[in-house]
Design an enzyme around this catalytic site. Structure first.
Site, PDB file in Angstrom:
ATOM      1  N   HIS A  56     -17.290  39.890 -26.492  1.00  0.00           N
ATOM      2  CA  HIS A  56     -16.809  38.327 -26.622  1.00  0.00           C
ATOM      3  C   HIS A  56     -17.064  38.109 -28.214  1.00  0.00           C
ATOM      4  O   HIS A  56     -15.927  37.720 -29.056  1.00  0.00           O
ATOM      5  CB  HIS A  56     -17.808  37.601 -26.073  1.00  0.00           C
ATOM      6  CG  HIS A  56     -17.470  35.875 -26.093  1.00  0.00           C
ATOM      7  ND1 HIS A  56     -16.616  35.061 -25.356  1.00  0.00           N
ATOM      8  CD2 HIS A  56     -17.547  35.548 -26.791  1.00  0.00           C
ATOM      9  CE1 HIS A  56     -16.615  33.804 -25.387  1.00  0.00           C
ATOM     10  NE2 HIS A  56     -17.583  33.787 -26.795  1.00  0.00           N
ATOM     11  N   GLU A  57     -18.632  38.335 -29.247  1.00  0.00           N
ATOM     12  CA  GLU A  57     -19.365  37.929 -30.217  1.00  0.00           C
ATOM     13  C   GLU A  57     -18.414  38.798 -31.500  1.00  0.00           C
ATOM     14  O   GLU A  57     -17.705  38.176 -32.112  1.00  0.00           O
ATOM     15  CB  GLU A  57     -20.063  38.136 -30.781  1.00  0.00           C
ATOM     16  CG  GLU A  57     -20.865  37.062 -29.081  1.00  0.00           C
ATOM     17  CD  GLU A  57     -20.796  35.299 -30.022  1.00  0.00           C
ATOM     18  OE1 GLU A  57     -19.860  34.861 -31.019  1.00  0.00           O
ATOM     19  OE2 GLU A  57     -20.530  34.528 -28.804  1.00  0.00           O
ATOM     20  N   HIS A  60     -14.496  37.429 -32.279  1.00  0.00           N
ATOM     21  CA  HIS A  60     -14.935  36.845 -33.302  1.00  0.00           C
ATOM     22  C   HIS A  60     -14.755  37.317 -34.487  1.00  0.00           C
ATOM     23  O   HIS A  60     -14.850  36.778 -35.140  1.00  0.00           O
ATOM     24  CB  HIS A  60     -16.172  35.273 -32.928  1.00  0.00           C
ATOM     25  CG  HIS A  60     -15.849  34.763 -31.572  1.00  0.00           C
ATOM     26  ND1 HIS A  60     -15.016  33.606 -31.742  1.00  0.00           N
ATOM     27  CD2 HIS A  60     -16.549  34.585 -30.782  1.00  0.00           C
ATOM     28  CE1 HIS A  60     -14.954  33.425 -30.048  1.00  0.00           C
ATOM     29  NE2 HIS A  60     -15.885  33.823 -29.414  1.00  0.00           N
ATOM     30  N   ASP A 151     -16.403  27.679 -27.502  1.00  0.00           N
ATOM     31  CA  ASP A 151     -15.315  27.649 -28.141  1.00  0.00           C
ATOM     32  C   ASP A 151     -14.368  26.658 -27.950  1.00  0.00           C
ATOM     33  O   ASP A 151     -12.934  26.606 -28.840  1.00  0.00           O
ATOM     34  CB  ASP A 151     -14.528  29.170 -27.947  1.00  0.00           C
ATOM     35  CG  ASP A 151     -15.893  30.035 -28.487  1.00  0.00           C
ATOM     36  OD1 ASP A 151     -16.778  30.438 -29.555  1.00  0.00           O
ATOM     37  OD2 ASP A 151     -16.438  31.061 -27.605  1.00  0.00           O
TER      38      ASP A 151
END
Length: 361
Positions: A56-57, A60, A151
Site C-alpha cells: 500500500h505504502e 504511494h 488517503d
C-alpha cells in the site's frame, strides 16, 4: 525498496503480538493440536498482513517518484504505515493519484486474496487468505473515507483544490472531514448495540478511542499546517538578506570587522584567491572572540565553509525556502544571483522573525 528506506517502529512489534494472540484461537480451530506453534503462525500472519501494508505504502511512493517527487522513507507502525514524500503536491491531479493509489492497491490485494480463498482447500493457508482479504478490503475502504489524515482526505483535498484553485482551502475542508469522521467513530460504541445487536467490548472501546484520537489529531495538525503554509508565499529571501562584505580569507579578523562596520554591512563572506566564495563568517563566533585577539587571527578561523546546501538562489521563497533550510540547518546561508554573483547573506534568525511577524498579521 527502490532506493527508499523502509523503517519499522518498535510499536509494530506490539501490534504483531496482538494480532498473533487474536488470530491464535482461529488457527487452533483450523489446525487443532498446534500448541505454542499457533502463536508462531499468528505472528507469521501479522508479517504477511504488514507486507500488504508495505505494498500500500510502496504504491504511494512509486507514483510520487513517477510524478517527479522525492520519497525519503516508508515507515510501518502501530496503525499501519506512512510514506514521507519530499514537499507538497504541485498540482491537484498529483495529489489525487498519489493518494488514491494506496487504497486501490489494498482493495486489489484483498480481491486477489479473496479469489485464492475460493479455490484453496481448508487449512491454515485458506484461513490466512481469508484474513488477508478481509483486512485489505477494510483498509482500502476505510482509507477512502474523505477526511485527513486518511488517503480519502487527500482525495477530497485534491477535488476541492481543483475546483477552487486553492490548495489550502482543500486542506481545511479535508481536515474538517477528518474531524467529523473522528467524532462519528467515537460515537460508534453508543450506537453499536442498537445497530448490530452486540455490546461493545473493552477492546472495541480502546481501539475506537485510539483511532478516533489519531484521526482528530491528524486532521487538526493538517489544518494548522495548511494555515501556516498559506502564509509562506509572503516569506521571500531577497528582502531579508543582509548586506555583505567580501574579504580575503587571510585578512585579520579585526580588519574585516572594521571594514564591515565602515561599509554598514551586516555580514562578511570570505573569498578564495580566485575570488570564489569560501565561507560565511559566523556572527556568534565573532562575538565570542575577545577583541584583543582579533588582530592576530585570520577571518577564516571564524567562518563556516560553504558546504553543499549553504548556497541558495536569491530568488528562493515560500515553501522552497523552508525546505532548503530544513534540509541543511545552519545559522547563515549565502544568497547568489543566477549568474553566480553574491547578493547577500540570509540569517535563519531573520527568517524566523519574519515568519512570526507574518503569523501575527
Amino acid at each position: 525498496m527502490a532506493g527508499i528506506d523502509v523503517l519499522v517502529t518498535s510499536s509494530w512489534f506490539i501490534v504483531a503480538v496482538l494480532i498473533s494472540l487474536t488470530f491464535a484461537p482461529r488457527i487452533e480451530d483450523a489446525q487443532p493440536g498446534l500448541g505454542f506453534w499457533k502463536y508462531v503462525a499468528g505472528f507469521v500472519f501479522a508479517v504477511v498482513l504488514y507486507l500488504s501494508v508495505l505494498l500500500h505504502e510502496a504504491s504511494h511512493a512509486v507514483v510520487a517518484q513517477r510524478l517527479g517527487y522525492g520519497v525519503n522513507s516508508i515507515t510501518l507502525h502501530f496503525l499501519g504505515g506512512m510514506t514521507e514524500i519530499d514537499g507538497q503536491s504541485r498540482r491537484p491531479r498529483h495529489e489525487f493519484w498519489i493518494a488514491v493509489v494506496g487504497p486501490l492497491t489494498s482493495i486489489a490485494v484483498g480481491l486477489a486474496a479473496g479469489a485464492l480463498w475460493l479455490v484453496v482447500p481448508d487449512g491454515l493457508v485458506r484461513l490466512a487468505l481469508g484474513g488477508l482479504a478481509g483486512a485489505n478490503l477494510i483498509i482500502g475502504a476505510l482509507n477512502l473515507v474523505p477526511g485527513l489524515p486518511l488517503d480519502g482526505g487527500r482525495v477530497l483535498k485534491a477535488a476541492v483544490w481543483g475546483a477552487s484553485g486553492n490548495q489550502h482551502r482543500g486542506s481545511i475542508v479535508a481536515g474538517w472531514g477528518g474531524r467529523i469522521t473522528a467524532l462519528a467513530l467515537l460515537a460508534w460504541p453508543v450506537v453499536m448495540e442498537p445497530v448490530t445487536g452486540q455490546q461493545p467490548t473493552i477492546l472495541d472501546l480502546v481501539l475506537v478511542f485510539i483511532l478516533g484520537l489519531f484521526l482528530w489529531t491528524g486532521a487538526t495538525a493538517a489544518m494548522a499546517h495548511a494555515r501556516i503554509r498559506e502564509r509562506l508565499p509572503a516569506l521571500v529571501a531577497r528582502p531579508l538578506a543582509r548586506r555583505t562584505l567580501t574579504v580575503p580569507e587571510d585578512l585579520p579578523l579585526a580588519e574585516a570587522v572594521r571594514r564591515a562596520q565602515e561599509a554598514a554591512a551586516g555580514s562578511i563572506v570570505t573569498v578564495a584567491t580566485d575570488g570564489s566564495p569560501a565561507g560565511i563568517v559566523s556572527e556568534a563566533a565573532v562575538t565570542a572572540m575577545p577583541a584583543d585577539r582579533r588582530p592576530w587571527v585570520a577571518v577564516s578561523t571564524v567562518a563556516r565553509k560553504l558546504e553543499q546546501g549553504l548556497t541558495l538562489p536569491a530568488t528562493v521563497a515560500g515553501e522552497d525556502l523552508i525546505l532548503a533550510i530544513s534540509r541543511r540547518p545552519a545559522e547563515e546561508y549565502l544568497l547568489v544571483e543566477a549568474d553566480g554573483t553574491i547578493y547577500g547573506v540570509l540569517s535563519t534568525a531573520d527568517v524566523d522573525r519574519a515568519f512570526r511577524e507574518n503569523a501575527r498579521r
